[in-house]
Design an enzyme around this catalytic site. Structure first.
Site, PDB file in Angstrom:
ATOM      1  N   CYS A 116      -1.813 -27.969  10.939  1.00 20.56           N
ATOM      2  CA  CYS A 116      -0.482 -28.607  10.895  1.00 20.56           C
ATOM      3  C   CYS A 116       0.354 -28.137   9.700  1.00 20.56           C
ATOM      4  O   CYS A 116       1.561 -28.354   9.675  1.00 20.56           O
ATOM      5  CB  CYS A 116      -0.614 -30.124  10.891  1.00 20.56           C
ATOM      6  SG  CYS A 116      -1.391 -30.761  12.381  1.00 20.56           S
ATOM      7  N   HIS A 243       6.168 -32.875   8.237  1.00 15.85           N
ATOM      8  CA  HIS A 243       5.361 -32.641   9.442  1.00 15.85           C
ATOM      9  C   HIS A 243       5.219 -33.978  10.166  1.00 15.85           C
ATOM     10  O   HIS A 243       4.919 -35.012   9.559  1.00 15.85           O
ATOM     11  CB  HIS A 243       3.989 -32.084   9.052  1.00 15.85           C
ATOM     12  CG  HIS A 243       2.988 -32.217  10.149  1.00 15.85           C
ATOM     13  ND1 HIS A 243       3.197 -31.686  11.404  1.00 15.85           N
ATOM     14  CD2 HIS A 243       1.797 -32.856  10.203  1.00 15.85           C
ATOM     15  CE1 HIS A 243       2.166 -31.981  12.171  1.00 15.85           C
ATOM     16  NE2 HIS A 243       1.292 -32.697  11.474  1.00 15.85           N
ATOM     17  N   ASN A 273       2.549 -35.409  17.639  1.00 16.64           N
ATOM     18  CA  ASN A 273       2.220 -34.437  16.595  1.00 16.64           C
ATOM     19  C   ASN A 273       2.004 -33.082  17.270  1.00 16.64           C
ATOM     20  O   ASN A 273       1.020 -32.883  17.972  1.00 16.64           O
ATOM     21  CB  ASN A 273       0.941 -34.908  15.875  1.00 16.64           C
ATOM     22  CG  ASN A 273       0.474 -33.919  14.816  1.00 16.64           C
ATOM     23  OD1 ASN A 273       0.916 -32.783  14.767  1.00 16.64           O
ATOM     24  ND2 ASN A 273      -0.444 -34.365  13.966  1.00 16.64           N
TER      25      ASN A 273
HETATM   26  N1  COA Z   1      -5.966 -47.761  21.362  1.00 16.15           N
HETATM   27  C1  COA Z   1      -6.409 -48.982  21.046  1.00 16.15           C
HETATM   28  N2  COA Z   1      -7.224 -49.235  20.016  1.00 16.15           N
HETATM   29  C2  COA Z   1      -7.614 -48.175  19.279  1.00 16.15           C
HETATM   30  C3  COA Z   1      -7.195 -46.862  19.560  1.00 16.15           C
HETATM   31  C4  COA Z   1      -6.339 -46.679  20.664  1.00 16.15           C
HETATM   32  N3  COA Z   1      -5.860 -45.454  20.999  1.00 16.15           N
HETATM   33  N4  COA Z   1      -7.749 -46.018  18.657  1.00 16.15           N
HETATM   34  C5  COA Z   1      -8.474 -46.766  17.820  1.00 16.15           C
HETATM   35  N5  COA Z   1      -8.401 -48.080  18.195  1.00 16.15           N
HETATM   36  C6  COA Z   1      -9.013 -49.252  17.571  1.00 16.15           C
HETATM   37  C7  COA Z   1     -10.162 -48.898  16.657  1.00 16.15           C
HETATM   38  O1  COA Z   1     -11.357 -48.776  17.396  1.00 16.15           O
HETATM   39  C8  COA Z   1     -10.159 -50.091  15.726  1.00 16.15           C
HETATM   40  O2  COA Z   1     -10.770 -51.177  16.373  1.00 16.15           O
HETATM   41  P1  COA Z   1     -11.627 -52.252  15.522  1.00 16.15           P
HETATM   42  O3  COA Z   1     -10.646 -52.885  14.568  1.00 16.15           O
HETATM   43  O4  COA Z   1     -12.111 -53.166  16.585  1.00 16.15           O
HETATM   44  O5  COA Z   1     -12.697 -51.471  14.842  1.00 16.15           O
HETATM   45  C9  COA Z   1      -8.674 -50.423  15.572  1.00 16.15           C
HETATM   46  O6  COA Z   1      -8.024 -49.848  16.712  1.00 16.15           O
HETATM   47  C10 COA Z   1      -8.057 -49.871  14.310  1.00 16.15           C
HETATM   48  O7  COA Z   1      -8.435 -48.494  14.210  1.00 16.15           O
HETATM   49  P2  COA Z   1      -8.026 -47.591  12.975  1.00 16.15           P
HETATM   50  O8  COA Z   1      -8.534 -46.207  13.198  1.00 16.15           O
HETATM   51  O9  COA Z   1      -8.376 -48.283  11.695  1.00 16.15           O
HETATM   52  O10 COA Z   1      -6.425 -47.624  13.135  1.00 16.15           O
HETATM   53  P3  COA Z   1      -5.321 -47.025  12.228  1.00 16.15           P
HETATM   54  O11 COA Z   1      -4.326 -48.047  11.904  1.00 16.15           O
HETATM   55  O12 COA Z   1      -5.876 -46.211  11.084  1.00 16.15           O
HETATM   56  O13 COA Z   1      -4.595 -45.995  13.215  1.00 16.15           O
HETATM   57  C11 COA Z   1      -4.547 -43.623  13.573  1.00 16.15           C
HETATM   58  C12 COA Z   1      -5.330 -44.914  13.750  1.00 16.15           C
HETATM   59  C13 COA Z   1      -5.351 -42.467  14.132  1.00 16.15           C
HETATM   60  C14 COA Z   1      -3.243 -43.746  14.358  1.00 16.15           C
HETATM   61  C15 COA Z   1      -4.222 -43.416  12.075  1.00 16.15           C
HETATM   62  O14 COA Z   1      -5.400 -43.582  11.318  1.00 16.15           O
HETATM   63  C16 COA Z   1      -3.664 -42.052  11.789  1.00 16.15           C
HETATM   64  O15 COA Z   1      -2.581 -41.711  12.229  1.00 16.15           O
HETATM   65  N6  COA Z   1      -4.373 -41.223  10.986  1.00 16.15           N
HETATM   66  C17 COA Z   1      -3.945 -39.906  10.690  1.00 16.15           C
HETATM   67  C18 COA Z   1      -4.171 -39.010  11.859  1.00 16.15           C
HETATM   68  C19 COA Z   1      -3.419 -37.727  11.732  1.00 16.15           C
HETATM   69  O16 COA Z   1      -2.270 -37.702  11.374  1.00 16.15           O
HETATM   70  N7  COA Z   1      -4.084 -36.605  12.044  1.00 16.15           N
HETATM   71  C20 COA Z   1      -3.469 -35.334  11.994  1.00 16.15           C
HETATM   72  C21 COA Z   1      -3.247 -34.929  10.581  1.00 16.15           C
HETATM   73  S1  COA Z   1      -2.094 -33.614  10.520  1.00 16.15           S
END
Ligand code: COA
Length: 332
Positions: A116, A243, A273
């Site tokens: 990215c 980004h 993304n």
């Molecule tokens: N739908 C519903 N629930 C989901 C889910 C989905 N698509 N994906 C994860 N969950 C659940 C998890 O299992 C977790 O459940 P729990 O509380 O029962 O354990 C809960 O939602 C919270 O998950 P978490 O991973 O802590 O959520 P978050 O607020 O961190 O959001 C992302 C997840 C991936 C959106 C976020 O962490 C993120 O954007 N990270 C960066 C990713 C990124 O940018 N990658 C590329 C870098 S260039």
């Protein structure tokens, strides 16, 4: 004391390409244990464009690049630098095929792999080719199809990633001229490579919450350093161009930099993304719809797997209006 640069790399064209097929949050919720509300609240994404079988990274890159060349009023460049994490083959690189399809026979052409952050790395590389006198002009393309690296049943990655391409044309110019790229801040940290990884032949695996924290810290620190190196106070920035990883990440970066809401460029709601494509795609769309005006001061920053990060500054140039720039790719 370093010698002052005798020339600079100047943006003179922009273009983009999106696959026509879109996938909504509702479409995903019909296949995965997720919901429109969860995806929208956690990421800011509503739709993403996804390539269908038969459309390659080279297809997207070639269309974006052709549009950028048209907007620059040029047929030829000396170099093609393609940022991609999804080349069409393991070898050769995809850039020579793109150059050939554009009629740029014998142009220097190679891929840059920084996921990215790839576009910022590619922009720095092309700027270096021009300021060193190796090339007089260059295409810098970001093109990715990360949706194809996500496992069909993975609700943690599929909602995030979309496909697309964007491109800038650079030419040799005078330092300080509108369109000149600014100082580059680039970095990496391979110790955390496991936070976002796709092994050979395998799917993407992501540790979202930890990546989130690194993304906010690295993008805001790199952006601050780039603004400082350019001698631009943060309050003079017209647009932050981050980004498009996640709306919560880009908002947190903007908050740290005290960039007000009206100065935060974003297209994540309808694009997701798009990895290396996200910054040039955003520049192309914002230029076409008038959010970007000649003379605007842009602070560009990116973060990606690797981990990698980068930032630079750019004063947006006066470009001829080009209605095709933001329209979807006609490929499937
Ligand atoms: N739908 C519903 N629930 C989901 C889910 C989905 N698509 N994906 C994860 N969950 C659940 C998890 O299992 C977790 O459940 P729990 O509380 O029962 O354990 C809960 O939602 C919270 O998950 P978490 O991973 O802590 O959520 P978050 O607020 O961190 O959001 C992302 C997840 C991936 C959106 C976020 O962490 C993120 O954007 N990270 C960066 C990713 C990124 O940018 N990658 C590329 C870098 S260039």
């Amino acid at each position: 004391m370093p010698e002052p640069a005798r020339c600079s790399a100047v943006v003179c064209g922009v273009g983009a390409s999106l696959p026509a097929h879109t996938v909504s949050n509702e479409d995903l919720a019909a296949q995965l244990d997720t919901s429109d509300t969860w995806i929208h609240q956690r990421t800011g994404i509503s739709h993403r464009h996804v390539t269908q079988p038969g459309t390659s990274t080279a297809d997207l890159a070639t269309q974006a690049a052709a549009r950028a060349l048209k907007s620059a009023g040029r047929r030829h460049v000396d170099a093609v630098v393609l940022a991609t994490a999804t080349p069409d083959d393991q070898l050769p690189a995809t850039a020579p095929a793109v150059a050939s399809r554009l009629g740029l026979h014998e142009a220097c052409a190679f891929d840059v792999a920084a996921v990215c952050t790839g576009f910022v790395y590619a922009l720095a590389t092309a700027t270096g080719l021009i300021t060193a006198g190796t090339a007089h002009s260059a295409l810098v393309i970001g093109a990715d199809r990360l949706s194809h690296l996500c496992a069909c049943d993975d609700r943690t990655t599929r909602p995030l990633f979309g496909d697309g391409a964007g491109a800038l044309v650079l030419r040799r110019g005078t330092p300080g001229e509108p369109g000149s790229t600014g100082p580059f801040i680039l970095g990496s940290d391979g110790e955390h490579a496991g936070l976002l990884r796709a092994p050979h032949g395998g799917h993407l695996r992501m540790q979202g919450p930890e990546l989130f924290r690194h993304a906010v810290t690295r993008m805001s620190t790199a952006a601050q350093a780039a603004a400082r190196a350019a001698g631009w106070p943060l309050q003079d920035i017209d647009h932050l161009v981050p980004h498009q990883a996640n709306a919560r990440i880009t908002n947190a970066v903007s908050d740290r930099l005290h960039i007000p809401p009206h100065a935060r460029l974003s297209n994540i709601a309808d694009r997701g993304n798009t990895s290396a494509a996200s910054i040039p795609l955003l520049l192309s769309e914002a230029s076409a719809d008038g959010r970007l005006q000649a003379g605007h001061r842009l602070l560009i920053c990116a973060f990606g797997a690797g981990l990698t990060w980068g930032a630079t500054t750019l004063t947006w140039p006066a470009l001829p209006a080009h209605p095709e720039r933001s329209q979807p790719c006609t490929t499937t």
